[in-house]
Design a protein around this motif. Structure first.
Motif, short mmCIF file in Angstrom:
data_model
loop_
_atom_site.label_atom_id
_atom_site.label_comp_id
_atom_site.label_asym_id
_atom_site.label_seq_id
_atom_site.Cartn_x
_atom_site.Cartn_y
_atom_site.Cartn_z
N ALA A 96 0.83 -1.28 -0.04
CA ALA A 96 -0.08 0.08 0.04
C ALA A 96 1.00 1.37 -0.03
O ALA A 96 0.49 2.16 -0.67
N VAL A 97 1.98 1.43 0.87
CA VAL A 97 2.93 2.26 0.65
C VAL A 97 3.52 2.53 -0.56
O VAL A 97 3.45 3.72 -1.24
N TRP A 98 3.91 1.39 -1.20
CA TRP A 98 4.66 1.32 -2.48
C TRP A 98 3.68 1.91 -3.74
O TRP A 98 4.21 2.80 -4.39
N PHE A 99 2.57 1.44 -3.72
CA PHE A 99 1.62 1.88 -4.64
C PHE A 99 1.15 3.31 -4.56
O PHE A 99 1.13 4.05 -5.36
N GLY A 100 0.80 3.68 -3.22
CA GLY A 100 0.51 4.96 -3.24
C GLY A 100 1.39 6.17 -3.45
O GLY A 100 1.11 7.07 -4.06
N SER A 101 2.94 5.89 -3.11
CA SER A 101 3.70 6.93 -3.36
C SER A 101 4.19 6.82 -4.97
O SER A 101 4.74 7.85 -5.45
N THR A 102 3.77 5.78 -5.55
CA THR A 102 3.87 5.78 -7.03
C THR A 102 2.57 6.56 -7.89
O THR A 102 2.69 7.13 -8.80
N TYR A 103 1.19 5.88 -7.32
CA TYR A 103 0.28 6.22 -8.03
C TYR A 103 0.02 7.75 -8.19
O TYR A 103 -0.65 8.21 -9.11
N ALA A 104 0.08 8.25 -6.86
CA ALA A 104 -0.45 9.84 -6.90
C ALA A 104 0.48 10.66 -7.95
O ALA A 104 -0.25 11.37 -8.75
N PRO A 105 2.02 10.30 -7.85
CA PRO A 105 2.68 11.37 -8.70
C PRO A 105 2.58 11.00 -10.17
O PRO A 105 2.63 11.53 -11.08
N PHE A 106 2.27 9.67 -10.35
CA PHE A 106 1.60 9.09 -11.91
C PHE A 106 0.64 9.84 -12.37
O PHE A 106 0.93 10.26 -13.59
N GLN A 107 -0.58 9.93 -11.68
CA GLN A 107 -1.30 10.91 -12.14
C GLN A 107 -0.88 12.52 -12.39
O GLN A 107 -1.44 13.01 -13.47
N SER A 108 -0.17 12.71 -11.45
CA SER A 108 0.29 14.22 -11.60
C SER A 108 1.06 14.37 -12.93
O SER A 108 0.72 15.46 -13.49
N TYR A 109 2.13 13.50 -13.21
CA TYR A 109 2.96 13.68 -14.20
C TYR A 109 2.21 13.45 -15.64
O TYR A 109 2.76 13.85 -16.69
N THR A 110 1.38 12.34 -15.45
CA THR A 110 0.38 12.19 -16.91
C THR A 110 -0.17 13.57 -17.47
O THR A 110 -0.09 13.69 -18.54
N ARG A 111 -0.84 14.19 -16.36
CA ARG A 111 -1.56 15.36 -16.56
C ARG A 111 -0.51 16.43 -17.25
O ARG A 111 -0.87 17.12 -17.97
N ALA A 112 0.70 16.27 -16.39
CA ALA A 112 1.66 17.42 -16.79
C ALA A 112 2.13 17.37 -18.31
O ALA A 112 2.33 18.20 -18.92
N VAL A 113 2.42 15.95 -18.54
CA VAL A 113 2.85 15.71 -19.80
C VAL A 113 2.04 15.90 -20.94
O VAL A 113 2.19 16.66 -21.90
N PHE A 114 0.73 15.56 -20.67
CA PHE A 114 -0.35 15.63 -21.52
C PHE A 114 -0.75 17.18 -21.70
O PHE A 114 -0.98 17.77 -23.08
N SER A 115 -0.51 18.01 -20.70
CA SER A 115 -0.93 19.50 -20.75
C SER A 115 0.24 20.11 -21.88
O SER A 115 -0.16 21.15 -22.67
N ALA A 116 1.29 19.48 -22.04
CA ALA A 116 2.44 20.22 -22.92
C ALA A 116 2.20 19.66 -24.33
O ALA A 116 2.60 20.20 -25.28
N LEU A 117 1.09 18.75 -24.58
CA LEU A 117 1.10 18.09 -25.91
C LEU A 117 -0.22 18.64 -26.49
O LEU A 117 -0.66 18.32 -27.33
N ILE A 118 -1.00 19.31 -25.76
CA ILE A 118 -2.27 19.85 -26.48
C ILE A 118 -2.47 21.15 -26.81
O ILE A 118 -1.48 22.14 -26.40
N PRO A 119 -3.30 21.31 -27.84
CA PRO A 119 -3.15 22.71 -28.77
C PRO A 119 -3.77 23.72 -27.42
O PRO A 119 -4.80 23.45 -26.81
#
Length: 523
Positions: free
Chosen positions: A417-440
């Motif tokens: 639970a510690v391992w998954f939580g510490s990766t899942y939250a930043p995963f959501q954050s960084y996917t949004r950040a990367v995608f924000s750079a790729l949209i018009p």
């Protein structure tokens, strides 16, 4: 910063209102309650294994029933997001749609217990409605992010002194490019000529920062909600009554927190030019939304924004993998490790706490390593894939003999639970950040709608496949499927997706659309 910006404060508050549903209801109480309702319907006692219930003419495992409902809920969410998501392109409609999503989602949770006690099949329908409302709401919230980030770095036209600063930067960049094209070293060439300009880097960092702060705010709200919900769960001894009460209280939290969020968002949003302008767009034709989606998948469109679409393909698989880990792990712990609901709530409490720490830690690690958003994202995916790999170790007889390892003991769930939580939250954050750079630019809601659609369009697949696996073999075999889902997109992210080129393509795409619209108006 927040006191002077009600829109940003409202956005954070709305994150706090929506996230308890994802963490508490969708992540824990709805799957457990659906499984328990199916078990009660089948007449099975607590602890009975191989319990099956008749549903839609089929005999299914009670754990599979919860997974099938989750799969159907995700499919319904995708259909609703496709039909309504484009409305969020227009701020007045975006805010209205967000309000409707919050009201319908919280109401479905408030009515869950009384209606399911009268008619068992309504449990699936209300779960689907709540999930669909959450998905539409998150499309609206995601659509705010690029504009908030641009405002923070001064790329809003009415920000004081910003227009001159940006024009100066662009002029210096053009001059440096001209000198470089002539073979001359420009005085700003060292700063302006790398793949990402200084302004682009700042925008990417700000987007990642706001996204991480939003995720951390939502996770903190989810943690506090779980602490509140722990009380009835312990008092009522993890009974079905306790689970129903926790679902109801989650709906109350959703409604209470969204009230001030809506007030702040409305106060901070730009005023619409007129009532006529608000009514002229968005609500007229749901069919147009589907036609618009079809146009977004035309070969010409995909060719002009190839990096955006390659990222969406990767995101489709990854989001399904991460979401299925959550539902599979909870049901695995309940059915295979016989963990009570109170222990599972503790696991769900540990996971978002770790998520808050991860969401705050990885941006610091990124600055220290000087890595791009994409590099951190790949690292997070690789770390998360270790979870199903570890679960597959349980197939080895050695772990059964020693009684530990490979998810054979309840204590291991707390570590994971510690391992998954510490990766899942930043995963959501960084996917949004990367995608924000790729949209018009200025088409955020349209593309974040597609982001949510590609998320949900196949995210029903993971729970469905694992449900079929649980029906015919052992739910542990579902970990093999999760390994494939998580690792398959890594080569695409590492070698195919070019974020810098994708950003330039998106900006050129936006300019071309503006020229086309101007030409049509002049005609």
């Amino acid at each position: 910063m927040l006191q002077k910006d009600p829109l940003l404060l409202g956005w954070f508050t709305a994150q706090a209102a929506f996230e308890p549903f994802a963490i508490a209801a969708a992540g824990l109480f709805l799957p457990l309650t659906l499984e328990e309702l199916a078990r009660t319907r089948a007449g099975c006692a607590e602890g009975d294994t191989g319990c099956r219930v008749r549903w839609l003419g089929l005999e299914v495992e009670t754990a599979s029933y919860a997974l099938y409902v989750a799969s159907a809920a995700v499919a319904a969410q995708a259909l609703l997001v496709i039909s309504l998501g484009s409305i969020a392109d227009h701020p007045p409609h975006r805010l209205r749609l967000l309000l409707i999503a919050a009201l319908s989602g919280s109401t479905s949770l408030l009515l869950f217990s009384p209606l399911t006690s009268l008619a068992w099949p309504t449990s699936a329908l209300l779960s689907m409605l709540a999930n669909a409302s959450f998905g539409v709401g998150m499309v609206c919230l995601n659509a705010f992010l690029p504009g908030l980030a641009r405002a923070r770095v001064g790329k809003v036209e009415d920000s004081s002194g910003v227009a001159e600063e940006v024009e100066g930067l662009l002029a210096r960049e053009a001059e440096a490019e001209g000198r470089a094209g002539a073979g001359l070293p420009g005085e700003d060439a060292e700063v302006l000529l790398p793949k990402e300009t200084e302004a682009e880097n700042e925008l990417a960092r700000t987007t990642a920062h706001l996204s991480a702060r939003g995720l951390a705010t939502g996770y903190a709200s989810g943690i506090l909600s779980l602490l509140i919900l722990l009380i009835p769960l312990l008092v009522l001894h993890s009974s079905l009554r306790a689970l129903n009460l926790c679902i109801l209280l989650t709906g109350v939290i959703w409604a209470l927190l969204f009230g001030p969020a809506y007030f702040l968002l409305r106060r901070g949003s730009p005023k619409a030019e007129s009532e006529e302008a608000r009514d002229a767009v968005g609500w007229r034709d749901v069919g147009e939304a589907w036609r618009r989606l079809g146009r977004m998948f035309r070969r010409e469109e995909m060719g002009r924004l190839r990096n955006t679409y390659w990222f969406l393909l990767s995101w489709t698989l990854l989001s399904d993998g991460f979401a299925t880990i959550t539902s599979t792990a909870i049901l695995f712990a309940k059915t295979q490790l016989s963990m009570p609901a109170s222990s599972l709530l503790l696991i769900m409490l540990i996971s978002p706490i770790s998520g808050v720490l991860g969401a705050l830690l990885y941006p610091r690690l990124q600055r220290h390593l000087d890595w791009s958003n994409r590099s951190i994202l790949i690292l997070l995916v690789l770390l998360a894939s270790l979870i199903p790999i570890y679960g597959c170790l349980g197939f080895l007889p050695v772990f059964s003999r020693i009684g530990f390892g490979g998810l054979t003991r309840p204590a291991e769930m707390y570590v994971l639970a510690v391992w998954f939580g510490s990766t899942y939250a930043p995963f959501q954050s960084y996917t949004r950040a990367v995608f924000s750079a790729l949209i018009p630019p200025n088409e955020e809601a349209r593309w974040f709608g597609l982001y949510s659609i590609t998320d949900k369009s196949t995210s029903f697949l993971g729970p469905f496949v694992v449900g079929v696996v649980a029906d015919h073999t052992n739910i542990r075999f579902g970990f093999l499927f999760l390994i494939v889902l998580l690792l398959l997109p890594v080569p695409l992210l590492a070698t195919v997706v070019d974020v810098e080129q994708g950003r330039r393509d998106a900006e050129e795409y936006s300019k071309a659309r503006e020229r086309d619209r101007a030409a049509n108006v002049s005609e």
